[in-house]
Design a protein around this motif. Structure first.
Motif, PDB file in Angstrom:
ATOM      1  N   LYS A 198      30.806 125.870  19.953  1.00  0.00           N
ATOM      2  CA  LYS A 198      31.260 127.260  19.874  1.00  0.00           C
ATOM      3  C   LYS A 198      32.783 127.342  19.731  1.00  0.00           C
ATOM      4  CE  LYS A 198      29.535 128.291  23.961  1.00  0.00           C
ATOM      5  NZ  LYS A 198      29.002 126.997  24.401  1.00  0.00           N
ATOM      6  N   SER A 199      33.488 126.640  20.626  1.00  0.00           N
ATOM      7  CA  SER A 199      34.956 126.684  20.559  1.00  0.00           C
ATOM      8  C   SER A 199      35.451 126.068  19.256  1.00  0.00           C
ATOM      9  CB  SER A 199      35.566 125.930  21.738  1.00  0.00           C
ATOM     10  OG  SER A 199      35.188 126.548  22.942  1.00  0.00           O
ATOM     11  N   THR A 200      34.795 125.014  18.816  1.00  0.00           N
ATOM     12  CA  THR A 200      35.170 124.398  17.543  1.00  0.00           C
ATOM     13  C   THR A 200      35.082 125.431  16.424  1.00  0.00           C
ATOM     14  OG1 THR A 200      34.312 122.304  18.368  1.00  0.00           O
ATOM     15  CG2 THR A 200      34.631 122.486  15.989  1.00  0.00           C
TER      16      THR A 200
ATOM     17  N   ALA B  97      37.498 135.774  20.608  1.00  0.00           N
ATOM     18  CA  ALA B  97      37.541 135.680  22.062  1.00  0.00           C
ATOM     19  C   ALA B  97      36.632 134.548  22.515  1.00  0.00           C
ATOM     20  CB  ALA B  97      37.101 136.999  22.680  1.00  0.00           C
ATOM     21  N   ASP B  98      37.194 133.596  23.277  1.00  0.00           N
ATOM     22  CA  ASP B  98      36.425 132.432  23.744  1.00  0.00           C
ATOM     23  C   ASP B  98      36.127 132.607  25.227  1.00  0.00           C
ATOM     24  OD1 ASP B  98      35.215 130.027  24.078  1.00  0.00           O
ATOM     25  OD2 ASP B  98      36.818 128.840  23.166  1.00  0.00           O
ATOM     26  N   GLU B  99      34.900 132.984  25.531  1.00  0.00           N
ATOM     27  CA  GLU B  99      34.473 133.208  26.909  1.00  0.00           C
ATOM     28  C   GLU B  99      35.444 134.112  27.668  1.00  0.00           C
ATOM     29  OE1 GLU B  99      32.201 130.551  28.689  1.00  0.00           O
ATOM     30  OE2 GLU B  99      31.993 129.154  27.011  1.00  0.00           O
ATOM     31  N   PRO B 100      35.684 135.308  27.184  1.00  0.00           N
ATOM     32  CA  PRO B 100      36.704 136.167  27.796  1.00  0.00           C
ATOM     33  C   PRO B 100      36.353 136.580  29.217  1.00  0.00           C
ATOM     34  CG  PRO B 100      35.431 137.421  26.190  1.00  0.00           C
ATOM     35  CD  PRO B 100      35.010 135.998  26.047  1.00  0.00           C
TER      36      PRO B 100
END
Ligand SMILES: Nc1ncnc2c1ncn2[C@@H]1O[C@H](COP(=O)(O)OP(=O)(O)O)[C@@H](O)[C@H]1O
Ligand SMILES: [Mg+2]
Lengths: 792, 230
Positions: free
Chosen positions: B45-47, B166-169
Motif C-alpha cells: 500500500k505505502s509503495t 494519505a497513508d493511514e491517517p
C-alpha cells in the motif's frame, strides 16, 4: 570472533565518515608532528654540530706574505694554547668576470691541495676538489642561495695579464667560512706571480675557545709567534657562530606556534569526532547494555572503534611525514651547514606514542560518559526528538527576506549550541592558521625588503697590480684591526649623478666610537646620499635631518638606558661629539649596537672619513645588470667598481614559507574535516526531517542550499574568531622572534594586514565551512525520501 | 469515465530481495474520486502511494498523474511535481518539531517561492477552516494527535493539490481523534478533492471513500470500481 570485536567491526564499517575523519585527522596531525619535531631536532645547535663535524677553525688568520715565511707560520702551530692547525695556505684576491661581462665581487681565494687536515675540512656539496691549474671550487654561502651555478661554468680574470680562465669543478661548504673559493696552491702561486696580492692563511683550533677573551688570547699567542706585523687579520669563530645562530633562532618560535596550534587542533577534532560518533550511537549503546554489555565493555568497544582508524592514520602519517620532511631537512642542512639531519627513529616513536595516547584519552573520556548512561536513558535519548533549543533563532530567521531553504538552514546551528561551538572552534583554528601564516610571511618579507632596496653596490676596485698585504678583506666579516679601504666620495657621486638610471643612493662610512655606559667600541656609520632614510626602517622617532643627530636600534637604547630624544656623547679619536637620538631603527647590524649618523657628524672627529661603500637604488625599469656594468666602467678611473646586490630570498625565509604553506594547508584540511564530520552527523540525525522536506517538495538544490546555509553562521563566527587569533599569534611570534634578539620591530613590519585582508580571512572561515558541508549536503540532497520516512 | 487523474499501467516495484512489493498493478482514478486502499501489512500500500507521490520509481510500468509522467521525473522535477500537485498526510504526522504550526503549514508554499506574507494569510485561512487556528504559534509537540493530524492536513492542502495522498491517517490516533480526522477527510471529499487513502480502518474507508481497492501481495485483489463496471 567475540561479541565485542564484532561490535567494533560492524561499528567501523557502518560509521564510515567518522572512521575516515579520525584516520585522516590523525594522519595529518602525525605528519605535521614528524615535520615539526624533526625540524626542532635539526635546529638544535646546528652551527655547533656542523662546526664539530668539520673541525672548524676557532681562528682564521691572515698573514702578510712579505713579512713571514711558511716555515715561521708552520712553527706558530706550537704557540701557546694551539691544539691543532692547518696551513699555511697561500691566498690571493681575484675578481671573476662572467661570460656575459658581469663582474663578481672580489673574492678571497685560498690555495689548498685537498679539503682535509686537522682544521677546517670543507664539505664538498657538488663536484670535486680542484686538482689542476684553471680549476676552481666555490664556497657555498649558507645564508644566501643565488641561482645555482652549474659545474663546468667558466669565468675570466680580467685584472690579470692574459685574462686567464677558470672552470668550476666543485662546490664546498666551510662552516668556518675560510674562503670564497679554493684553487690548487700552484694556481695561487701563478696568479700572485702575475701580480695578484699575496698572503697566507693559517687555521687554528685552540684548547679553550669558548669566550671572546680565550679566542683573543689565542690570537695574541699566534701573533707573538710570528714577526711583528705579520698577522694582518683574524676572524674568530664566535663571530661566525653568532651570525649563523641569528638565522636559526628565527625558526624556533615559529615551529612552536605551529606545533601548539596543530596539537590542540588534532586533540580537539579527534575528541569531537569520537564524541559525535558516540552521541549518534547512544541508542545503540542502550541496546548493547540492554543485551547485557557492561559499561567497561561498551567503553572498550568504542575505544576500539577509534583506535583502529587512528592506528592506520598514525602509520600513514609517519610515512607521509618522513617523505615531506626529507626535502625540508635538505634545505635546513644547507642553511645550517650541517649534514647529519634526518628523521630520527626517536621522533617516530614519540610522535606515534603521543598520537595514540591522545586518541585513547579523548575516546576514553567520551566513551566513558556513554558507558555510564543508564540503559533506559540511553534508549530514551535515541528516541526523544531534539530538545527545542534554538527555536527563537528559527522564528527570527524565518522573517529574513531570503528563500525559505536558506532561512531554515541558518537556524540550524542554534538547535545544538554546544556542537556548533565546536564547529566554530574548528573553523577558527583553520582561519587562524591561514591568517597567521600569511601575516608572518608578509612580515618576514618586509624585513627582507629593506635589504632589497639597494640594487647596486659600489666598492673600491681591487686592482690586480695592487700589492696588498693580505689581499683584501678575508671572508667572514671585517677582520680585526684592519681599516676598510675607502672610496673617493666626490668622484663616486659625480659618476652616480652622471649615470642614467640612478635613483637614490647612500654612502656608508664606517668607524668606531665609544659611548658612556657601554664597554668597548661601537660601530658608527656615517651616511651621505640622496635619501639615506630609505635604506632603514624606523621603529619610532624620525630619520636624521642633519648633523648632530643619531639613529640607533633597540639594543643600543636598552644597553645605554636612553630613549629617543635623549642626548649622548660619542667619543671618536678622542674627540667628544654631543648628539641627540632622533630615532629608533630596526637595524640588526653590529648586533643592534650600531650608531647611524650623518657623515658630517663624524667629520668632527675624523675629518678624512669617507664612505667605503655606496648602495644605489636604480630607477624603476632600469636593468640592474646593465646599470652595474656601465657604472663599473664609469667608476674605473676613481678606483671603484659596481656590482649588483643579490635579491635572492633568504633561504631561511623560503623554508619558513614552505612550512607555513604546508602546515596551514594541513590545518585548513583538518578544520574542513571537522566540519564535514559534524555536518554528516547532523544530516544523519535529521534524515527524517530531510525526508519530510523532500516529501513537501524541496528540490535537491534547495536541500543543498539549506545544508550549506546551516554552516554559514558557524563559518562566519569561526572565521572572525580565527582571524583575531591569527593576528594575535602573528604578533606574539614576531615579538618572540625579534624580542629574543632584543629588537623591537617597526610597525610597518608587524602590521601585516590590511582591513581587506582581515575581511578575506574572516570569509575564509566561511570557505572552510562550506567546503566541509558540500559533500554531506550532496548526500542529503540524494537521501531516499521513502527510506527516510520509513525510519519512524 | 472522464479523463482520469491517475493512470497506472502494469506498474511493478521490485526491491533487491524478496518478492515484488507491487506486481503489474493497473489503476485509473477519476478526478473527484476518493479511493481507499486496503490490504494487510506488507501488501504494498505505502509503495503504491510513494510511486504516486514521485517519492519512489517503479521498476516497470508507467504512472501518470494529472498529465505528468511521474515515473520519468528526475529528483528536482519530482519535488516540483509534489509541490504543485500532491498533498501528503502520514500516519505519524511528520510535522517538523522545530517549526511552529503556522511555519509547518506555510512551508510547501514557501518552497514553491510564495512570499511569506501571502503564505501566512493562506495558512491562517486553512488553520481556521480546520479549526486549529488557535495553535498557529505553538509547536507541534504541544498538540494532541488529532490536532497534529489536522495541521498535517492543512499543510498538505497548502498548495491546493490536485491529489491528496494519505497513508493511514488515523493509524496513530485514538477513537475520538480518529473520528475527527475521518469527518475532515469526508468534508474534503465532499468539496471535490481527489483522495487516495491507505488504511486498515474499515470505518474510514466506509465514510470517506467512494471506492475501495484491496491489495494482496502486491497485486490488486479487489476493486469496487471494477465490480461496478462489470
Ligand atoms: N526500501 C525497501 N527495501 C526493501 N524492501 C522494502 C522497502 N520498502 C518496502 N519494502 C517491502 O515491500 C513490501 C511492501 O511494503 P509496503 O508498501 O510498505 O507495505 P504496506 O504499506 O502495505 O504495509 C514489504 O514486503 C516491504 O518489506
Ligand atoms: Mg505502510
Amino acid at each position: 570472533m567475540s561479541a565485542l570485536s564484532r561490535v567494533v567491526r560492524s561499528g567501523v564499517g557502518r560509521r564510515r565518515v567518522p572512521t575516515v575523519v579520525i584516520g585522516l585527522v590523525v594522519m595529518i596531525a602525525v605528519t605535521s608532528a614528524v615535520l615539526g619535531a624533526s625540524l626542532m631536532v635539526a635546529s638544535r645547535d646546528p652551527f655547533d654540530r656542523a662546526f664539530g663535524q668539520q673541525r672548524g677553525a676557532h681562528l682564521s688568520a691572515q698573514f702578510d706574505a712579505g713579512a713571514v715565511t711558511p716555515a715561521q707560520l708552520a712553527a706558530s702551530a706550537r704557540a701557546d694554547g694551539v691544539a691543532a692547525s692547518a696551513g699555511p695556505f697561500p691566498t690571493t684576491q681575484v675578481t671573476l668576470r662572467e661570460q656575459r661581462g658581469r663582474r663578481l665581487p672580489p673574492m678571497a681565494v685560498v690555495g689548498r691541495a685537498a679539503p682535509d687536515g686537522a682544521v677546517d675540512r670543507p664539505e664538498l656539496t657538488a663536484g670535486r676538489w680542484a686538482s689542476a691549474p684553471g680549476e676552481i671550487v666555490l664556497a657555498v654561502d649558507p645564508g644566501r642561495q643565488g641561482p645555482p651555478v652549474p659545474l663546468g661554468a667558466t669565468w675570466t680574470l680580467p685584472d690579470l695579464p692574459g685574462t686567464p680562465t677558470v672552470t668550476l669543478v666543485g662546490k664546498a661548504r666551510s662552516v668556518s667560512g675560510t674562503a670564497d673559493a679554493w684553487v690548487t696552491p700552484a694556481q695561487v702561486a701563478a696568479w700572485t706571480t702575475a701580480g695578484g696580492p699575496r698572503g697566507y692563511q693559517m687555521l687554528y683550533r685552540f684548547r679553550a675557545a669558548g669566550t671572546t677573551a680565550q679566542v683573543e688570547a689565542g690570537r695574541a699567542a699566534v701573533a707573538g709567534a710570528v714577526p711583528a706585523g705579520a698577522l694582518t687579520g683574524a676572524v674568530s669563530w664566535l663571530t661566525t657562530r653568532r651570525d649563523a645562530t641569528e638565522r636559526t633562532v628565527l625558526l624556533v618560535p615559529f615551529l612552536i606556534a605551529f606545533g601548539v596550534l596543530g596539537v590542540v587542533m588534532a586533540v580537539f577534532i579527534v575528541g569531537n569526532v569520537i564524541a559525535g560518533a558516540i552521541s549518534a550511537a547512544t541508542r545503540r549503546i542502550g541496546i548493547l547494555k540492554a543485551l547485557g554489555f557492561t559499561p567497561a565493555q561498551v567503553v572498550r568497544a568504542y575505544l576500539g572503534q577509534a583506535l583502529v582508524p587512528a592506528g592506520v592514520g598514525v602509520a600513514a602519517g609517519l610515512g607521509l611525514g618522513t617523505v615531506l620532511t626529507k626535502p625540508i631537512l635538505n634545505q635546513t642542512d644547507r642553511v645550517y651547514g650541517t649534514a647529519d639531519s634526518g628523521v630520527a627513529l626517536g621522533v617516530h616513536l614519540v610522535v606515534a606514542a603521543g598520537a595514540l595516547l591522545v586518541v585513547t584519552v579523548t575516546a576514553w573520556a567520551a566513551a566513558a560518559r556513554a558507558g555510564r548512561l543508564r540503559s533506559v536513558d540511553a534508549l530514551a535519548v535515541g528516541r526523544t526528538p531534539r530538545p527545542g533549543r534554538g527555536r527563537w533563532a528559527a522564528r527570527w530567521t524565518a522573517r529574513l527576506p531570503l528563500p525559505r531553504p536558506l532561512t531554515l538552514g541558518l537556524a540550524h546551528p542554534f538547535a545544538r549550541p554546544l556542537r556548533s561551538a565546536s564547529v566554530v572552534a574548528a573553523i577558527a583554528f583553520g582561519a587562524a592558521a591561514v591568517t597567521f601564516a600569511v601575516g608572518l610571511s608578509v612580515s618576514l618579507n618586509r624585513i627582507q625588503e629593506v635589504e632589497d632596496v639597494a640594487d647596486v653596490r659600489v666598492m673600491p676596485r681591487f686592482e690586480g697590480s695592487r700589492e696588498g698585504p693580505g689581499g683584501g678583506p678575508p671572508p667572514g666579516g671585517t677582520p680585526v684591526g684592519e681599516e676598510p679601504p675607502s672610496l673617493d666620495g666626490p668622484a663616486v657621486v659625480a659618476a652616480l649623478t652622471a649615470q642614467p638610471g640612478t635613483g637614490d643612493y647612500v654612502g656608508l662610512a664606517q668607524t668606531e666610537v665609544t659611548v658612556p655606559g657601554v664597554t668597548g667600541a661601537l660601530d658608527a656609520v656615517g651616511v651621505t646620499g640622496t635619501n639615506a632614510g630609505r635604506y632603514y626602517r624606523m621603529v619610532s622617532g624620525s630619520w636624521l635631518t642633519g648633523p648632530g643627530q643619531i639613529v640607533v636600534a633597540t639594543p643600543f637604547l636598552t644597553a645605554t638606558g636612553t630613549r629617543v630624544g635623549d642626548t649622548v656623547t660619542l667619543t671618536g679619536r678622542g674627540v667628544e661629539i654631543a648628539v641627540r637620538i632622533v630615532g629608533e631603527a630596526f637595524n640588526v647590524d653590529g648586533d643592534g649596537m650600531q650608531v647611524v649618523t650623518d657623515l658630517a657628524t663624524l667629520h668632527a672627529a675624523e675629518p678624512d672619513l669617507a664612505p667605503a661603500t655606496y648602495f644605489v637604488t636604480v630607477r624603476p625599469g632600469t636593468d640592474r645588470e646593465a646599470y652595474a656594468t656601465g657604472l663599473g666602467e664609469a667608476l674605473r678611473p676613481a678606483g671603484a667598481d659596481a656590482t649588483t646586490v643579490s635579491h635572492e630570498p633568504d633561504e631561511m625565509l623560503l623554508i619558513i614559507g614552505t612550512l607555513t604553506g604546508l602546515l596551514s594547508l594541513m590545518l585548513v584540511v583538518v578544520a574542513g574535516l571537522g566540519v564535514l564530520n559534524v555536518v554528516v552527523l547532523e544530516t544523519r540525525e535529521r534524515v527524517h526531517d530531510l525526508g519530510v522536506h523532500k516529501a513537501l517538495g524541496m528540490t535537491p538544490r534547495q536541500m543543498t542550499a539549506m545544508v550549506v546555509a546551516s554552516v554559514v553562521v558557524t563559518g562566519l563566527a569561526g572565521g572572525a574568531a580565527g582571524t583575531a587569533i591569527g593576528v594575535a599569534v602573528q604578533r606574539a611570534v614576531l615579538d618572540a622572534m625579534a624580542g629574543g634578539a632584543g629588537f623591537a620591530l617597526p610597525a610597518s613590519v608587524t602590521d601585516a594586514y590590511r582591513p581587506v585582508d582581515l575581511l578575506l580571512f574572516g570569509l575564509g572561515g566561511l570557505v572552510i565551512a562550506v567546503g566541509g558541508a558540500l559533500l554531506p549536503a550532496g548526500w542529503a540532497a540524494r537521501t531516499r525520501t521513502a527510506v527516510a520516512l520509513r525510519t519512524e | 469515465m472522464p479523463e482520469p487523474l491517475i493512470e497506472m499501467r502494469e506498474v511493478s516495484r521490485r526491491y533487491d530481495e524478496g518478492p515484488p512489493a507491487l506486481h503489474e498493478v493497473s489503476l485509473r482514478v477519476a478526478p473527484g474520486e476518493s479511493v481507499a486502499v486496503l490490504g494487510p501489512s506488507g501488501s504494498g500500500k505505502s509503495t503504491l502511494l510513494n510511486l504516486l507521490a514521485g517519492l519512489d520509481r517503479p521498476t516497470a510500468g508507467t504512472v501518470t498523474v494529472d498529465g505528468v509522467r511521474v515515473d520519468q521525473l528526475g529528483e528536482a522535477a519530482s519535488a516540483r511535481y509534489r509541490r504543485a500537485r500532491i498533498g501528503l498526510v502520514f500516519q505519524f504526522f511528520n510535522l517538523l518539531d522545530d517549526l511552529t504550526v503556522a511555519d509547518n503549514v506555510m512551508l510547501p508554499a514557501q518552497l514553491a517561492g510564495m512570499a511569506r506574507g501571502t503564505a501566512q494569510r493562506r495558512a491562517a485561512e486553512l488553520l481556521g477552516a480546520l479549526g486549529v487556528d488557535r495553535h498557529a504559534g505553538a509547536y507541534p509537540g504541544r498538540l494532541s494527535g488529532g490536532e497534529r493530524q489536522r495541521v498535517a492536513v492543512a499543510r498538505a492542502l497548502m498548495n491546493r493539490p490536485a491529489l491528496l495522498l494519505a497513508d493511514e491517517p488515523t493509524g496513530a490516533l485514538d477513537t475520538a481523534a480518529g473520528a475527527d480526522v475521518r469527518r475532515l477527510l469526508a468534508e474534503l471529499h465532499a468539496d471535490g478533492q481527489t483522495i487516495i487513502l491507505v488504511t486498515h480502518d474499515l470505518v474510514l474507508a466506509e465514510t470517506c471513500a467512494t471506492r475501495t481497492v484491496r491489495l494482496l501481495d502486491g497485486r490488486i485483489a479487489d476493486d469496487t470500481a471494477a465490480e461496478l463496471v462489470r
